[in-house]
Enzyme design. Structure first.
Site, PDB file in Angstrom:
ATOM      1  N   ASP A 157       0.844  -1.189   0.000  1.00 37.77           N
ATOM      2  CA  ASP A 157       0.000   0.000   0.000  1.00 37.77           C
ATOM      3  C   ASP A 157       0.884   1.245   0.000  1.00 37.77           C
ATOM      4  OD1 ASP A 157      -2.459  -1.306   0.058  1.00 37.77           O
ATOM      5  OD2 ASP A 157      -2.362  -1.572   2.216  1.00 37.77           O
ATOM      6  N   ASP A 198      -9.527  -6.561   2.269  1.00 37.74           N
ATOM      7  CA  ASP A 198      -8.196  -7.045   1.875  1.00 37.74           C
ATOM      8  C   ASP A 198      -7.928  -8.460   2.384  1.00 37.74           C
ATOM      9  OD1 ASP A 198      -7.570  -4.686   0.574  1.00 37.74           O
ATOM     10  OD2 ASP A 198      -6.706  -3.770   2.358  1.00 37.74           O
TER      11      ASP A 198
END
Length: 1134
Positions: A454, A787
């Site tokens: 990320d 996720d």
């Protein structure tokens, strides 16, 4: 927590409220559709009451018992929970009985917020939110487990027989006339050696078990949000008590049982407890919804609050765990050392151990048969056949030697070395901000070839600040301008801006005891926006108290926005019109928000149609902010009526992709359509200081770093180029474009893919599977609940310890406690260190195994007496050196930066390389030759009188001492196993574990040689003899150096070299990847954004240097292809 001045001035909450009340569904001042209480004033009239407090009950007794609360929660199983809650009188009366308020939470002594008496009473009445620790494996059990080895049991039996026969000979046999009775010494010495081996293994396992329990305790502790004294605050999950008002949101794993008090679109996944796979919607009994929230379940949608009714072992999860522990006492120690599945490396070692064990059994059997036959033949050739007791004693001694060979040959220390390395690494990784949840992940991370990271908080500091913005066509470009900018805005725009930011947020302020200051807690983006309003002079607390929420649609990664609808009728001077009874505030990804707006607010605060010219101007601002690496957040609003509110309440996030035109983003439907554009702000989140070096280190180590972010393509590209992720030949795409590629096209483009912008959780999952199809070992980071599939599918899943949800943490293998990319690099180093440590130990142990087995076998075969030069007790000592002590020495070395200077080792690579085999075999041959030479010529070399028993004893002691020191210096050789690592002393002064073990081994060896006597078969040596044996042992070092200098003939021997393709993964540079994926021309919207940006850059419209930042990327233009997906996103190639 320190009580603020605001709390000191707050009116004291009434504590003497009548409990005669009923419940209704409504809206309280927190803005949720929840439960409000009504009080009977004695005249039959109901008056609203928001306190929820009842009369204080003395002596810590409450109006409802723990058993009744447990039965209330259990009522969910048979459907009686709603009925039981109704009999109690509803949530309001339940809160009364628990002496709490569903709006203000628990309140202690009004004069002292930290007064502990109330909490102690609650703990005594309802228990603490801690599960009783499962009974740990005792040291005695570990000792039995260590002894539960067939070879040790056989050796014990043989030792007992030897002891019995020795005692028989001393008193009734051939040695009964001797004054000194020493027949028992051999048997007792072997028994003591077995006991010491078992004790050492048990101590080691006990220490590992203690480390596991510490890791589990660290893993289970976390912070939760509760309402106490009318304010939101964060506390440890262990400090939650019955009566607390717990705040829950999407992604939370519920730690306690509770009853719903208020919330919006709250839904839980209870499949792990009930087996029901469908989400369960939560709400009040008046809405005919399930009000019980179970511990162990997870929130998958919405947010809300609940009153805690059961904690610890009284909760659903606690009762389940107790039942599990009672049913399976064998697993009571949790995920301890002796429990759980084996790691991939341990499975490889098990296969190797099996082959080596067969070799040891064959050698022992052959030795037993040869020595037994030779003894019997020699006995038959003697004039008088020996006594039966002597025959039994001799055969028993031969059996002991054979069993000892098995003990030495079987490398039972290999699996233990893996465990020691994993436990040591996982405990040390905590200091590097890596909390290991799955031990196998440490090992797997060493072979990682791809890291998908990320951006926000991982590559950047997650220290967000609003630095630019355009609101109502007014602009500011620094934090110093915020206050003056805000006051320039029209009054209605000020109100809309402050209300939209304050209400449409879950962030809050709390006192940080570590930093000794008040700071914002929650989403960093929302914290930045709240700080923006605070800087502008707006009191967001006041806004939240005066505005009533009608509906909250939490942020969704699918629609990339959050919407909150407030009631205009409760505002001062609010509209009474049905068509504008409510106001919807939305914030989210700027281009998605803009695509759903049809009007905008001009500089006078009036709403006007959003024509092409205005849309292009807004797009220009968004592009400019994005190219300055700012996160762009769009703000919008719309007044709606009751009918539209009902439609929005049933909204489900369902993005659809347009296929008739080329839009820059997917056609995503927001909860409220045709909104009014208020403005856009740019949030700065700088790169972490060490990110560039960390990314470079990964690339040098052969690990490809990819950035997956929810930001737009321009922001993502700017950050990726600054971090060094977007390298020459690599590409950056948007998730919408990625999803339109066929699986074959995705496989072709992924070697060049470095950046994915506007990604969804599904994109992460697809990327993981695509990389794994290419035989890559993938590490994936994630922070959201969605996720979880990608984190579970990845070979190593990293969740965020600060910003991650509990569901993401549960799905991950390692938790990054600081959300920092540099911590991933540390995990990579530790993973490679584990693999290298195990290989070091394997090389050392196999060389000792081969040398000990062949030396014992050959010396016994060629000896006239049929006895090995090394006694059984001596071999057991050698076994301890090469098993437990060597594992501690070689498996506890800290990682070095050199580990990142080599390429990853594939998972299917051979465990032992050509270089390792060379060192193992040649060192073993050297050691056997040296010791056999000492047996033959040692007497002359050390000037011993070989005609006496003392001379023979000294020679055997010299051989034993030399053999041990050969292992000590060979262990130094094994500190480095790569062919180009000639300096085995590198960082030795920092390897405290290795040095400590060597000091212990040398000290014990001196004691054994000096004082071992008959038990160890040794006699004291003088200084010259000690120096001679140490010198001969040190020859293992130059021999190791010469072995490393030998030419590489691995191909001739069909072995894998350390530098062969089978032993290292070589990533293909992106600029060398050939792809046939057709790329369409850029769409109209992107051209407009780029044109606007270039106008700013080259025409120098604005003098701000940061506004002229560039990513250095260029677009690719290809001919249209019917097979290609429509150009729905920006595609950059560096």
């Amino acid at each position: 927590m320190v009580r603020t001045s605001e709390e000191e001035n707050r009116p004291l909450l009434p504590l003497n409220v009548d409990t005669n009340s009923s419940t209704l569904v409504g809206n309280n001042n927190n803005g949720y559709a929840g439960v409000a209480s009504q009080r009977n004033n004695g005249n039959g009239d109901a008056t609203a009451c928001n306190t929820g407090y009842s009369t204080v009950v003395e002596d810590g007794h409450f109006g409802i018992s723990a058993g009744e609360l447990v039965m209330l929660v259990k009522g969910k199983e048979d459907g009686s929970a709603k009925e039981q809650l109704s009999k109690i009188g509803g949530v309001a009366i339940l809160c009364d009985k628990l002496q709490t308020s569903f709006t203000s939470g628990l309140s202690t002594n009004p004069r002292n917020f930290r007064h502990p008496i109330d909490f102690e009473a609650r703990v005594q009445s309802y228990g603490k939110n801690e599960l009783p620790e499962p009974p740990a494996i005792t040291f005695w059990e570990l000792l039995i487990n260590a002894y539960n080895d067939k070879t040790l049991i056989l050796l014990t039996i043989a030792a007992v027989v030897s002891l019995a026969m020795g005692i028989y000979d001393d008193h009734w046999g051939s040695k009964k006339d001797e004054k000194t009775k020493l027949g028992w010494v051999d048997g007792v010495a072997i028994l003591l050696a077995v006991a010491i081996v078992c004790l050492t293994n048990a101590i080691n396992d006990y220490n590992q078990e203690a480390q596991f329990r510490k890791l589990n305790a660290k893993k289970d502790d976390r912070m939760v949000r509760v309402v106490r004294q009318g304010r939101e605050c964060e506390i440890s999950v262990r400090d939650v008590v019955v009566g607390d008002i717990l705040m829950v949101e999407c992604g939370d794993a519920l730690p306690v049982d509770g009853i719903f008090t208020e919330g919006s679109k709250l839904a839980c996944d209870e499949s792990s407890l009930t087996g029901e796979s469908d989400p369960v919607k939560k709400g009040s009994i008046e809405d005919n919804r399930d009000p019980v929230l179970l511990s162990g379940s997870s929130v998958i949608d919405g947010d809300g609050r609940m009153v805690v009714v059961a904690v610890g072992q009284n909760s659903s999860y606690g009762r389940f765990m107790q039942m599990l522990n009672n049913v399976n006492d064998d697993s009571a120690s949790g995920s301890g050392v002796n429990g759980g599945d084996e790691t991939p490396l341990q499975k490889k070692l098990d296969i190797l151990v099996e082959h080596i064990t067969k070799f040891g059994l064959l050698s022992a059997l052959l030795m037993f048969l040869v020595l037994t036959v030779r003894y019997l033949v020699n006995a038959a050739l003697q004039p008088e056949f020996p006594l039966i007791s002597d025959v039994i004693t001799a055969i028993t001694n031969i059996l002991i030697q054979a069993i000892t060979i098995i003990v030495v040959a079987v490398p039972e220390g290999l699996p233990m070395a893996v465990t020691i390395a994993l436990v040591y690494a996982s405990s040390r990784m905590i200091k590097d901000n890596n909390l290991v949840r799955q031990l196998a992940a440490c090992e797997t991370m060493g072979g990682a070839t791809a890291i998908c990271s990320d951006k926000t908080g991982t590559l950047t500091e997650n220290r967000m600040t609003v630095v630019s913005g355009v609101i109502s066509q007014e602009r500011f470009d620094s934090t110093d301008q915020i206050k003056s900018f805000y006051h320039k805005l029209p009054k209605n725009v000020q109100d809309l801006l402050s209300e939209g930011i304050a209400i449409n947020s879950t962030a809050f302020e709390d006192f940080d005891e570590e930093k000794c200051c008040v700071e914002f807690k929650g989403s960093k983006t929302e914290c930045a926006l709240l700080n923006f309003t605070k800087t502008s002079g707006c009191d967001y607390h006041k806004v939240r108290k005066t505005v009533h929420k009608a509906l909250v649609i939490p942020f969704s990664s699918r629609v990339k926005s959050m919407t909150t609808i407030v009631d205009n009728k409760h505002k001062s001077g609010g509209s009474g019109s049905d068509s504008s009874a409510y106001c919807a505030h939305a914030k989210g990804a700027s281009e998605i928000m803009l695509a759903n707006c049809t009007m905008y607010v001009d500089s006078d605060g009036a709403a006007k149609p959003l024509d092409d010219e205005a849309r292009q101007e807004i797009s220009k601002n968004i592009a400019e902010f994005a190219h300055r690496a700012l996160r762009t957040i769009g703000l919008a609003y719309k007044n709606i009526g009751k009918d539209e509110l009902d439609v929005v309440s049933d909204f489900q996030a369902s993005p659809t992709s347009g296929n008739s035109n080329d839009n820059v983003v997917e056609t995503i439907t927001l909860p409220v359509e045709d909104m009014i554009w208020l403005g856009v702000v740019g949030i700065q989140d700088p790169l972490r200081p060490n990110v560039i070096e960390s990314v470079k280190a990964c690339q040098n180590a052969g690990v490809v770093v990819r950035m997956i972010t929810g930001d737009n393509i321009d922001t993502a590209t700017a950050i990726a180029k600054e971090a060094g992720i977007l390298v020459p030949g690599s590409v950056a795409i948007e998730g919408s474009y990625w999803r339109k590629l066929t699986p074959q096209q995705q496989q072709e483009i992924i070697p060049r893919l470095s950046v994915m912008a506007r990604s969804s959780p599904e994109d992460k999952l697809i990327m993981v599977k695509c990389l794994q199809k290419l035989d890559q070992v993938v590490a994936m980071t994630g922070d959201g609940s969605n996720d979880s599939p990608a984190l579970k599918s990845a070979d190593v899943g990293f969740s965020m310890g600060i910003s991650g949800t509990e569901i993401a943490k549960e799905a991950s293998d390692i938790v990054l406690m600081d959300d920092n990319f540099a911590s991933i690099v540390q995990a990579l180093k530790w993973g490679r260190s584990i693999n290298e440590s195990v290989r070091k130990f394997l090389q050392f142990q196999l060389s000792v195994n081969i040398a000990a087995v062949f030396l014992t076998f050959l010396s016994a075969i060629f000896s006239e007496s049929g006895e090995s030069v090394l006694t059984a007790v001596q071999l057991l000592w050698v076994n301890m050196i090469m098993d437990t002590l060597a594992a501690l020495a070689l498996a506890t070395e800290s990682p070095t930066d050199q580990l990142l200077e080599r390429l990853p080792i594939p998972l299917n690579a051979a465990l032992i390389t050509y270089e390792m085999w060379s060192m193992i075999v040649l060192q073993a041959v050297f050691q056997v030759c040296v010791n056999l030479s000492l047996i033959q010529y040692g007497g002359k070399l050390f000037h011993l009188d070989m005609g006496t028993s003392m001379g023979e004893a000294k020679l055997r002691t010299i051989v034993f001492n030399t053999f041990v020191f050969l292992q000590i210096f060979n262990e130094l050789n094994c500190r480095r196993i790569m062919p180009n690592q000639f300096n085995v002393f590198h960082h030795l002064h920092k390897d405290y574990g290795f040095l400590a073990v060597q000091v212990v081994v040398i000290a014990l060896q001196w004691i054994i040689v000096t004082f071992g006597g008959k038990a160890f078969g040794t006699v004291p040596l003088d200084a010259e003899e000690w120096a001679g044996t140490i010198f001969i042992g040190s020859l293992a070092l130059p021999v190791g150096f010469m072995i490393r200098c030998l030419p590489n003939i691995s191909k001739l021997l069909c072995l894998e070299s350390s530098t062969s393709p089978e032993q290292q993964y070589v990533p293909i540079p992106p600029d060398q990847v050939v792809t046939t994926v057709p790329l369409t021309h850029r769409d109209k919207v992107v051209r407009r954004w780029r044109k606007a940006y270039l106008a700013i850059r080259f025409a120098n419209i604005r003098k701000d240097p940061s506004a002229r930042a560039t990513t250095g990327s260029r677009s690719i233009k290809r001919k249209n292809s019917s097979k290609a997906p429509s150009r729905s996103s920006t595609f950059f190639e560096d």
